[in-house]
Scaffold this active site. Sequence first.
Site, PDB file in Angstrom:
ATOM      1  N   GLU A 103     -31.822  12.363 137.411  1.00  0.00           N
ATOM      2  CA  GLU A 103     -30.704  13.297 137.622  1.00  0.00           C
ATOM      3  C   GLU A 103     -30.979  14.690 137.029  1.00  0.00           C
ATOM      4  O   GLU A 103     -30.737  15.708 137.673  1.00  0.00           O
ATOM      5  CB  GLU A 103     -29.463  12.624 137.007  1.00  0.00           C
ATOM      6  CG  GLU A 103     -28.385  13.509 136.509  1.00  0.00           C
ATOM      7  CD  GLU A 103     -27.457  13.989 137.611  1.00  0.00           C
ATOM      8  OE1 GLU A 103     -27.584  13.529 138.753  1.00  0.00           O
ATOM      9  OE2 GLU A 103     -26.628  14.869 137.312  1.00  0.00           O
ATOM     10  N   ASP A 128     -32.901   3.614 134.765  1.00  0.00           N
ATOM     11  CA  ASP A 128     -31.451   3.381 134.801  1.00  0.00           C
ATOM     12  C   ASP A 128     -30.900   3.099 136.207  1.00  0.00           C
ATOM     13  O   ASP A 128     -29.783   2.609 136.343  1.00  0.00           O
ATOM     14  CB  ASP A 128     -30.706   4.601 134.242  1.00  0.00           C
ATOM     15  CG  ASP A 128     -31.030   4.845 132.779  1.00  0.00           C
ATOM     16  OD1 ASP A 128     -31.373   3.887 132.077  1.00  0.00           O
ATOM     17  OD2 ASP A 128     -30.946   6.013 132.341  1.00  0.00           O
ATOM     18  N   ARG A 265     -25.942 -12.405 115.918  1.00  0.00           N
ATOM     19  CA  ARG A 265     -26.987 -11.420 115.588  1.00  0.00           C
ATOM     20  C   ARG A 265     -27.233 -10.523 116.796  1.00  0.00           C
ATOM     21  O   ARG A 265     -26.992 -10.934 117.926  1.00  0.00           O
ATOM     22  CB  ARG A 265     -28.309 -12.135 115.259  1.00  0.00           C
ATOM     23  CG  ARG A 265     -28.221 -13.132 114.129  1.00  0.00           C
ATOM     24  CD  ARG A 265     -28.210 -12.445 112.775  1.00  0.00           C
ATOM     25  NE  ARG A 265     -28.177 -13.427 111.715  1.00  0.00           N
ATOM     26  CZ  ARG A 265     -29.264 -13.985 111.171  1.00  0.00           C
ATOM     27  NH1 ARG A 265     -30.467 -13.660 111.609  1.00  0.00           N
ATOM     28  NH2 ARG A 265     -29.138 -14.860 110.206  1.00  0.00           N
TER      29      ARG A 265
HETATM   30  O1  F6P Z   1     -32.914   8.162 131.122  1.00  0.00           O
HETATM   31  C1  F6P Z   1     -33.584   6.986 130.830  1.00  0.00           C
HETATM   32  C2  F6P Z   1     -33.312   6.508 129.438  1.00  0.00           C
HETATM   33  O2  F6P Z   1     -34.245   5.519 129.230  1.00  0.00           O
HETATM   34  C3  F6P Z   1     -31.873   6.059 129.147  1.00  0.00           C
HETATM   35  O3  F6P Z   1     -31.572   4.770 129.576  1.00  0.00           O
HETATM   36  C4  F6P Z   1     -31.814   6.203 127.661  1.00  0.00           C
HETATM   37  O4  F6P Z   1     -30.505   6.399 127.233  1.00  0.00           O
HETATM   38  C5  F6P Z   1     -32.633   7.407 127.417  1.00  0.00           C
HETATM   39  O5  F6P Z   1     -33.557   7.497 128.474  1.00  0.00           O
HETATM   40  C6  F6P Z   1     -33.349   7.455 126.112  1.00  0.00           C
HETATM   41  O6  F6P Z   1     -34.001   8.669 126.059  1.00  0.00           O
HETATM   42  P1  F6P Z   1     -35.031   9.138 124.963  1.00  0.00           P
HETATM   43  O7  F6P Z   1     -36.158   8.193 125.036  1.00  0.00           O
HETATM   44  O8  F6P Z   1     -35.439  10.489 125.386  1.00  0.00           O
HETATM   45  O9  F6P Z   1     -34.294   9.081 123.683  1.00  0.00           O
END
Ligand code: F6P
Length: 350
Positions: A103, A128, A265
């Site tokens: 996106e 995602d 957990r």
């Molecule tokens: O956009 C993909 C994603 O893997 C999301 O699911 C996750 O919230 C984010 O990236 C984590 O991003 P970063 O690795 O940049 O912290």
Amino acid sequence: MRLGILTGGGDCPGLNNVIRAVLFQAIKKYGDEVLGYLYGWKGPINNLIKPLTLLDAEGIFNQGGTIIKSSRTNPYKVEGGQQKVMDNLKLNKIDALIAIGGEDTCGVADKLVKDFKAPIICVPKTIDNDLNATDQTFGFDTSISIVCDALDRLHTTARSHDRVLVLEVMGRHAGWIATMGGIAGAADYILVPEYDFDIDKVAEAIKIRKKEAGYAIVVVAEGAKFANEEILKDQEKDAFGHVKLGGIGDRLAKAIEAKTGFETRSTTLGHIQRGGSPTAYDRVLGTRYGLKAVDLAHEKKFGRMVSLQGNKIVDVDVRDAVGTLKTVDKELYAQTKVFFGDEIKQKVKA
Ligand code: F6P
């Protein structure tokens, strides 16, 4: 033609398959030259380049990550960033730029096409699976396979100890990974960002499941929220305005334990979901996307994104893919609720 290529946003398995397909199609079919821009949009802003040849495609078909690196740089948040992108495309005599991303990356591409008529083709990527205008993004299949494998392992240990185990997976705004991974790995409860959850209902369902099986497994997306939970303000944000999430698994496990008295957990899968070798499905999807992207560049169909519709690879306006995220639809989520939902009619004996 001289093609540029970049990979932006969070990396995911399958990126190298797109790059490999672009190199094969561009060099073998059209006799093109290909220039890699390093670190997503940071590449064309700062002119970080790496000429790519077929040798660079050697042995990358089964490698996760991206050989041209990635970052979450947003040219519209860098002083003069968008103009620098355009200047450097001109400097390197780029006829078409293939931008592989989700996106955010495609959103930038859409703006550059609109503001400067930039010659960009997009390829939809993200674990995602929350990009509109395509049935699936590559990377998603690999990530749900990893979630499924983790759940298989959590089942055996949960069963041995009569425990409740919570698995936190990625998904800020969309619960595709939690939903599909959870179905594949037989989760007893799935919590997604689209629908805030009532902890009392979760606790009730877990009590039932404990009675039936002795243990229970919950999958929660990182963006899921307790009903009426305060949205946290003043959190650190990235260049696209996303807050860094994490921690719902632990908070949920504590709440379940408090409500049920069962030992609970939590495990956070984190970036394991994004690493390693792509599945065969993602290799094929990434390859088909890469081949089509080069054809679109030659047809000068700028502002278009390759897209999977049914079993065909087509092209769509990139604008249709960005702006709103594709979230888990009610119908699909409702189907999963036979495992835990409100509509369960079965009577459980005390
Ligand atoms: O956009 C993909 C994603 O893997 C999301 O699911 C996750 O919230 C984010 O990236 C984590 O991003 P970063 O690795 O940049 O912290």
